[in-house]
Design a protein around this motif. Structure first.
Motif, PDB file in Angstrom:
ATOM      1  N   LEU A 140       0.855  -1.187   0.000  1.00  0.00           N
ATOM      2  CA  LEU A 140       0.000   0.000   0.000  1.00  0.00           C
ATOM      3  C   LEU A 140       0.892   1.238   0.000  1.00  0.00           C
ATOM      4  CD1 LEU A 140      -2.582  -1.050   2.751  1.00  0.00           C
ATOM      5  CD2 LEU A 140      -2.927  -1.090   0.275  1.00  0.00           C
ATOM      6  N   ALA A 141       0.388   2.326  -0.559  1.00  0.00           N
ATOM      7  CA  ALA A 141       1.140   3.584  -0.553  1.00  0.00           C
ATOM      8  C   ALA A 141       1.349   4.047   0.884  1.00  0.00           C
ATOM      9  CB  ALA A 141       0.382   4.642  -1.354  1.00  0.00           C
ATOM     10  N   GLU A 142       2.549   4.553   1.151  1.00  0.00           N
ATOM     11  CA  GLU A 142       2.885   5.022   2.494  1.00  0.00           C
ATOM     12  C   GLU A 142       1.869   6.062   2.963  1.00  0.00           C
ATOM     13  OE1 GLU A 142       5.170   4.651   5.847  1.00  0.00           O
ATOM     14  OE2 GLU A 142       5.364   3.510   3.998  1.00  0.00           O
ATOM     15  N   GLY A 143       1.382   5.892   4.194  1.00  0.00           N
ATOM     16  CA  GLY A 143       0.432   6.827   4.784  1.00  0.00           C
ATOM     17  C   GLY A 143      -1.025   6.532   4.480  1.00  0.00           C
ATOM     18  N   THR A 144      -1.315   5.542   3.640  1.00  0.00           N
ATOM     19  CA  THR A 144      -2.697   5.191   3.308  1.00  0.00           C
ATOM     20  C   THR A 144      -3.431   4.726   4.562  1.00  0.00           C
ATOM     21  OG1 THR A 144      -2.101   4.525   1.069  1.00  0.00           O
ATOM     22  CG2 THR A 144      -4.176   3.662   1.933  1.00  0.00           C
ATOM     23  N   THR A 145      -4.618   5.263   4.805  1.00  0.00           N
ATOM     24  CA  THR A 145      -5.426   4.841   5.946  1.00  0.00           C
ATOM     25  C   THR A 145      -6.044   3.482   5.639  1.00  0.00           C
ATOM     26  OG1 THR A 145      -5.929   7.137   6.526  1.00  0.00           O
ATOM     27  CG2 THR A 145      -7.386   5.442   7.436  1.00  0.00           C
ATOM     28  N   VAL A 146      -5.959   2.566   6.609  1.00  0.00           N
ATOM     29  CA  VAL A 146      -6.561   1.244   6.475  1.00  0.00           C
ATOM     30  C   VAL A 146      -7.631   1.074   7.540  1.00  0.00           C
ATOM     31  CG1 VAL A 146      -4.483   0.198   5.491  1.00  0.00           C
ATOM     32  CG2 VAL A 146      -4.843   0.096   7.950  1.00  0.00           C
ATOM     33  N   TYR A 147      -8.683   0.350   7.183  1.00  0.00           N
ATOM     34  CA  TYR A 147      -9.762   0.014   8.107  1.00  0.00           C
ATOM     35  C   TYR A 147      -9.894  -1.500   8.146  1.00  0.00           C
ATOM     36  CZ  TYR A 147     -11.028   4.920   7.857  1.00  0.00           C
ATOM     37  OH  TYR A 147     -11.000   6.290   7.913  1.00  0.00           O
ATOM     38  N   ILE A 148      -9.828  -2.063   9.349  1.00  0.00           N
ATOM     39  CA  ILE A 148      -9.905  -3.510   9.519  1.00  0.00           C
ATOM     40  C   ILE A 148     -10.936  -3.826  10.595  1.00  0.00           C
ATOM     41  CG2 ILE A 148      -8.629  -5.603  10.160  1.00  0.00           C
ATOM     42  CD1 ILE A 148      -6.094  -4.218   9.108  1.00  0.00           C
ATOM     43  N   GLN A 149     -11.670  -4.913  10.363  1.00  0.00           N
ATOM     44  CA  GLN A 149     -12.701  -5.364  11.298  1.00  0.00           C
ATOM     45  C   GLN A 149     -12.351  -6.777  11.760  1.00  0.00           C
ATOM     46  OE1 GLN A 149     -16.630  -6.185   9.619  1.00  0.00           O
ATOM     47  NE2 GLN A 149     -17.510  -5.061  11.326  1.00  0.00           N
ATOM     48  N   LEU A 150     -12.478  -7.045  13.062  1.00  0.00           N
ATOM     49  CA  LEU A 150     -12.231  -8.373  13.624  1.00  0.00           C
ATOM     50  C   LEU A 150     -13.559  -9.001  14.013  1.00  0.00           C
ATOM     51  CD1 LEU A 150     -10.297 -10.577  14.695  1.00  0.00           C
ATOM     52  CD2 LEU A 150     -10.251  -9.322  16.869  1.00  0.00           C
ATOM     53  N   CYS A 151     -13.741 -10.276  13.641  1.00  0.00           N
ATOM     54  CA  CYS A 151     -14.963 -11.003  13.986  1.00  0.00           C
ATOM     55  C   CYS A 151     -14.630 -12.305  14.691  1.00  0.00           C
ATOM     56  CB  CYS A 151     -15.778 -11.342  12.734  1.00  0.00           C
ATOM     57  SG  CYS A 151     -16.345  -9.905  11.825  1.00  0.00           S
ATOM     58  N   ALA A 152     -15.459 -12.669  15.654  1.00  0.00           N
ATOM     59  CA  ALA A 152     -15.442 -14.014  16.233  1.00  0.00           C
ATOM     60  C   ALA A 152     -16.419 -14.811  15.381  1.00  0.00           C
ATOM     61  CB  ALA A 152     -15.903 -13.965  17.683  1.00  0.00           C
ATOM     62  N   VAL A 153     -15.974 -15.948  14.828  1.00  0.00           N
ATOM     63  CA  VAL A 153     -16.788 -16.707  13.879  1.00  0.00           C
ATOM     64  C   VAL A 153     -16.952 -18.149  14.343  1.00  0.00           C
ATOM     65  CG1 VAL A 153     -16.188 -15.262  11.899  1.00  0.00           C
ATOM     66  CG2 VAL A 153     -14.743 -17.205  12.459  1.00  0.00           C
TER      67      VAL A 153
END
Length: 148
Positions: free
Chosen positions: A120-133
């Motif tokens: 990813l380009a340096e400084g790009t904001t990432v959004y991640i979601q964690l789930c219990a499955v």
């Protein structure tokens, strides 16, 4: 006056009993019955983690690593499942790239997934979601952010 107050009290109790009986009859799906909570750690240079707790017990984690650090790749995330409760951990990148997933599905606990990487380009904001499955059931955190 006393009769009106008594009538109101009886009406309230009847409505409460009906609501309680309806809740017991309808029940709750497996994941909703479990008490899952999630907590984001402090962001350090864009890297962060999301911890998962099952009924107050530490059960797993998602780790996002923004820059390479020795054997740990950059722009990468993984999940770990520490609790043999029948649930696995699954993290999904919501943005900027969709479809990136790290999971412990199909593995006995304790287990840590491989790093899911992608440049990813340096400084790009990432959004991640964690789930219990667990099968089709799931309970998820909010989408938390860090950066590349």
């Amino acid at each position: 006056m006393k009769k009106r107050l008594r009538t109101r009290a009886i009406t309230f109790l009847a409505a409460s009993a009906l609501t309680g009986a309806t809740s017991l009859t309808l029940g709750a799906p497996d994941a909703a019955a479990a008490s899952w909570t999630f907590e984001k750690t402090t962001v350090v240079d864009g890297s962060f983690a999301i911890a998962a707790y099952y009924n107050g017990t530490y059960a797993g984690i998602m780790e996002w690593n923004e820059d390479p650090n020795g054997p740990i790749p950059g722009d990468a995330f993984r999940v770990s499942d520490y609790n043999a409760d029948g649930y696995g951990m699954e993290a999904t990148m919501i943005s900027p790239v969709t479809g990136r997933v790290a999971t412990t599905r199909g593995h006995a606990s304790p287990y840590t997934s491989a790093w899911n990487t992608g440049d990813l380009a340096e400084g790009t904001t990432v959004y991640i979601q964690l789930c219990a499955v667990k099968g089709d059931a799931f309970s998820c955190s909010f989408s938390y952010s860090g950066h590349a």
